[in-house]
Structures are given as C-alpha cells and as structure tokens.
Write an enzyme that holds these catalytic residues in place. Structure first.
Site, PDB file in Angstrom:
ATOM      1  N   ASP A 253      23.372  44.709  37.124  1.00 56.07           N
ATOM      2  CA  ASP A 253      23.927  44.508  38.469  1.00 56.07           C
ATOM      3  C   ASP A 253      23.023  45.103  39.523  1.00 56.07           C
ATOM      4  O   ASP A 253      22.998  44.636  40.661  1.00 56.07           O
ATOM      5  CB  ASP A 253      25.326  45.108  38.558  1.00 56.07           C
ATOM      6  CG  ASP A 253      26.311  44.192  37.844  1.00 56.07           C
ATOM      7  OD1 ASP A 253      26.408  44.289  36.612  1.00 56.07           O
ATOM      8  OD2 ASP A 253      26.912  43.335  38.517  1.00 56.07           O
TER       9      ASP A 253
HETATM   10  O1  MRU Z   1      32.416  43.004  36.691  1.00 54.13           O
HETATM   11  P1  MRU Z   1      31.536  41.827  36.339  1.00 54.13           P
HETATM   12  O2  MRU Z   1      32.155  40.924  35.325  1.00 54.13           O
HETATM   13  O3  MRU Z   1      31.063  41.107  37.572  1.00 54.13           O
HETATM   14  O4  MRU Z   1      30.266  42.484  35.671  1.00 54.13           O
HETATM   15  C1  MRU Z   1      29.234  41.651  35.230  1.00 54.13           C
HETATM   16  C2  MRU Z   1      28.125  42.386  34.588  1.00 54.13           C
HETATM   17  O5  MRU Z   1      28.093  43.589  34.518  1.00 54.13           O
HETATM   18  C3  MRU Z   1      26.953  41.550  34.128  1.00 54.13           C
HETATM   19  O6  MRU Z   1      26.395  42.101  32.994  1.00 54.13           O
HETATM   20  C4  MRU Z   1      25.907  41.514  35.253  1.00 54.13           C
HETATM   21  O7  MRU Z   1      26.512  41.166  36.463  1.00 54.13           O
HETATM   22  C5  MRU Z   1      24.801  40.574  34.952  1.00 54.13           C
HETATM   23  S1  MRU Z   1      25.347  38.881  35.023  1.00 54.13           S
HETATM   24  C6  MRU Z   1      23.971  37.907  34.759  1.00 54.13           C
END
Ligand code: MRU
Length: 367
Positions: A253
């Site tokens: 993220d």
């Molecule tokens: O809370 P989320 O479902 O948005 O978290 C998503 C993640 O942590 C993913 O691993 C990250 O965003 C990478 S998506 C290509």
C-alpha cells in the site's frame, strides 16, 4: 467463463464497481458515478486494494465531470471544482499512497489545463471534460500494462534464481484483478508463473480479519483455474516448516525509500516466518506505491478499521459482546526482511550491485 475479472468498468459518465463485499457469492456492479458514491465505495471497501481505490477515486470524479460539463460556464470553473472533488476523495482511506498519488497528479493536470488553455472561453468546460476523461482512462489502461510488466519481472527473477522448474508461492490479502485495473501485482506474478507452467501451487492466506484472501483471492484462483489451497493466517509457519513454500509474494500500500512496506495486516508476521525458514520474501507493486517523501515506514499512517469488521463476519457476530477491539488495517514490514521488489521497471533485489538494504530513490534494477 470470461477469463478475467473486472473490478472497474468505465465509459465516460458511468463508473461501475464490482461490489467486493458481496463476493464470492454474488457478482453485483454498483453505479458509483459521483465523488460521493466513489468515496462511500472506497471507505466501505466495496472497492479495495491500493491501485483500485486510486482508479475508482479518479473515475468517480471523471464520471461527474462528464455528466455536469454543460452546467459550467467554462473550463476554468469546472477545473477548479474538479480539484475540490479530487481533494475530497483523497481522504477516503489514508494508508495507500496510490490514492494520494493519483489525486495529486490529476489536481496538477487541472492546474496546468487552466493556465495553458483558453479556460474562460465559452464551451471550454466540454473540452476540459474530454481531456480529463482521456487522462483518467489512460491511468486505467496504464495500470494493466504495469501489472503485466510486474508479473513478467517477478516470474523471470524467480525462474532464474529458485532453480526449480515449478514453485509453490504463498500470498496474502488480495492483489489480483479485483485490487487493480486487471491482472494484479503479487497475484499477477503467480498468474505469470502459471502461464509459463512454472507454478506448482499457490497458497493464499485467509487474511483475517476481513478475509480478502478467503473471499477474493480464493475466488480469483478458482476462477482462473490456478492450482491453489487456502490456509488460515495462523497456519503459515507450520506450512513453511514442512517445506511447502518456495517464495512469498505480497503487494504493497505504501513503500518508504528504505524499503519498509505497509501492506495488509499480517504481512509482517509472514516476513518474520519467511526469514526464519530461509524463504525469499518479495513485494510486487507499481512504482507509484513508493513514497519517496518517506525515509522509513515510521511515517506511514496506519488506518484503523471499525471493530465490527473483526467481531462479525458478514454481519454474523463472532466475538464475545463487550470485548475491546484493536483493528489496524495494515502493518509495516521492515525493509531488512524483504528480499526484493518486483516493479514494472524490473526487479530490485536487496544486497545486489553493492546496495545495502534498499534506496528506492536510486533503485538498481536487475538486468
Ligand atoms: O484493505 P485492503 O483490502 O484495501 O488492503 C489491500 C492490500 O493490503 C493489498 O495487499 C495492497 O493494497 C496491494 S493491492 C495490489
């Protein structure tokens, strides 16, 4: 069955998002053609995953811009209002840098457009809208291209270094077509390995508390007929101790300059377990996930999610009523635990070419 899932569908004026809260049991597209609907879809995780939320934000604004373009006197007024909508979307979720990166890039586009074009001319609001649609659609298309390049870079590195014709990969959360404009990042590498017949097996974690692994990654793996097994997060160390995992690949993220990586809660413990078992641990992400303003992961804001997401599953209570809850959505894996990054520009591997750890402001890509 169509071979690729689409989380985001866009034509000028209409944004449809696949409601990920209803997966894997119902495939329902929601009309999110305004900043308010886009904000709600991101905040409530109907759309989630760092690249997908950035694109959903941009396109919810683009839809609105298209639909109201004729109500504005000129392009300057519409451009200024577009910046207000973009700044509002920016606050929908705090951890993924992709959202901020996309909204600031588009705010800059608005500023440049206003100064460069005859923005106060009658009818120029339609011209602004047409240009804004074009840049937003380019973001969508670029994401798929980047993900395919990440998949190629990751697969090439693993095939070259693991000395195994077929490998078993463990992944966490959901980083596939549902988290991006298509193909995926970490799941894109798994997809590439599968396509070249170098994948023996994929393991996906359940990803408590919100179960993106069990609901979404498992769904994508079944959909694509990739040989895969679901495990709970607590089974990972045991699975590794049995020699069942050749490499771990996760998404990101936000990545700091030194490689510290914020990703879905539980990523850090996978990296610790991988280190203990001498299993390489990779992060697959587009370069837009690197926040060069941050020296280390200490500066990354970690989103706190509602208690209900832990105490209930699909609305069904699970925990003892009245218990206090701590529910961080993400954790930060120190760069020292990461073997390398797979990006659209190539792989960056720790300790290669004289590097100590990572300096992602001057990355040395594997050749
Ligand atoms: O809370 P989320 O479902 O948005 O978290 C998503 C993640 O942590 C993913 O691993 C990250 O965003 C990478 S998506 C290509």
């Amino acid at each position: 069955m169509n071979s690729s899932l689409e989380a985001i569908r866009y034509v000028p004026g209409k944004l449809l998002l696949l409601d990920q809260l209803q997966l894997p049991f119902s495939e329902v597209y929601l009309d999110c053609s305004s900043p308010e609907l886009g904000f709600d879809a991101i905040r409530s995780m109907k759309v989630r995953g760092a690249p997908a939320i950035a694109l959903a934000a941009a396109l919810s604004v683009a839809a609105k811009v298209h639909n109201v373009r004729l109500e504005f006197k000129n392009g300057k007024e519409l451009g200024l209002q577009t910046q207000v909508w973009l700044r509002y979307l920016n606050s929908a979720r705090p951890t993924a840098v992709n959202l901020m990166e996309a909204t600031s890039k588009l705010c800059l586009f608005c500023e440049k457009w206003i100064t460069a074009i005859e923005a106060e001319a009658a009818g120029s609001s339609a011209l602004f809208s047409a240009d804004f649609q074009r840049v937003c659609i380019e973001l969508l298309e670029q994401d798929v291209q980047d993900n395919k390049a990440i998949g190629r870079a990751g697969a090439a590195h693993l095939i070259r270094t693991l000395h195994s014709a077929k490998m078993a990969i463990l992944t966490h959360c959901n980083t596939g077509s549902l988290a991006t404009a298509g193909y995926g990042t970490a799941l894109g590498v798994i997809r590439s390995l599968h396509a070249s017949q170098n994948l023996a097996h994929a393991y996906c974690t359940e990803t408590r508390p919100y179960n993106q692994g069990a609901r979404l990654t498992a769904f994508e793996l079944v959909y694509e007929r990739i040989p895969a097994t679901l495990v709970t997060d607590s089974m990972v160390s045991y699975l590794m101790s049995l020699g069942k995992v050749n490499a771990v690949i996760v998404g990101a993220d936000r990545v700091a300059r030194n490689g510290d990586t914020a990703n879905k809660i539980g990523t850090y413990q996978l990296a610790v377990a991988a280190k203990h078992h001498n299993i390489p641990f990779f992060v697959a992400a587009p370069f837009t996930s690197v926040d060069l303003a941050l020296d280390s992961g200490a500066g990354i804001e970690i989103e706190q999610r509602p208690a209900q997401e832990m105490t209930h599953i699909q609305g069904v209570p699970l925990a003892a009523p009245g218990i206090d809850v701590w529910n961080p959505g993400f954790d930060v894996t120190p760069g020292q635990l990461i073997t390398g990054f797979f990006t659209e520009k190539g792989a960056v591997i720790a300790g290669q070419q004289g590097q100590i750890g990572f300096d992602l402001s001057a990355p040395k890509f594997e050749v």
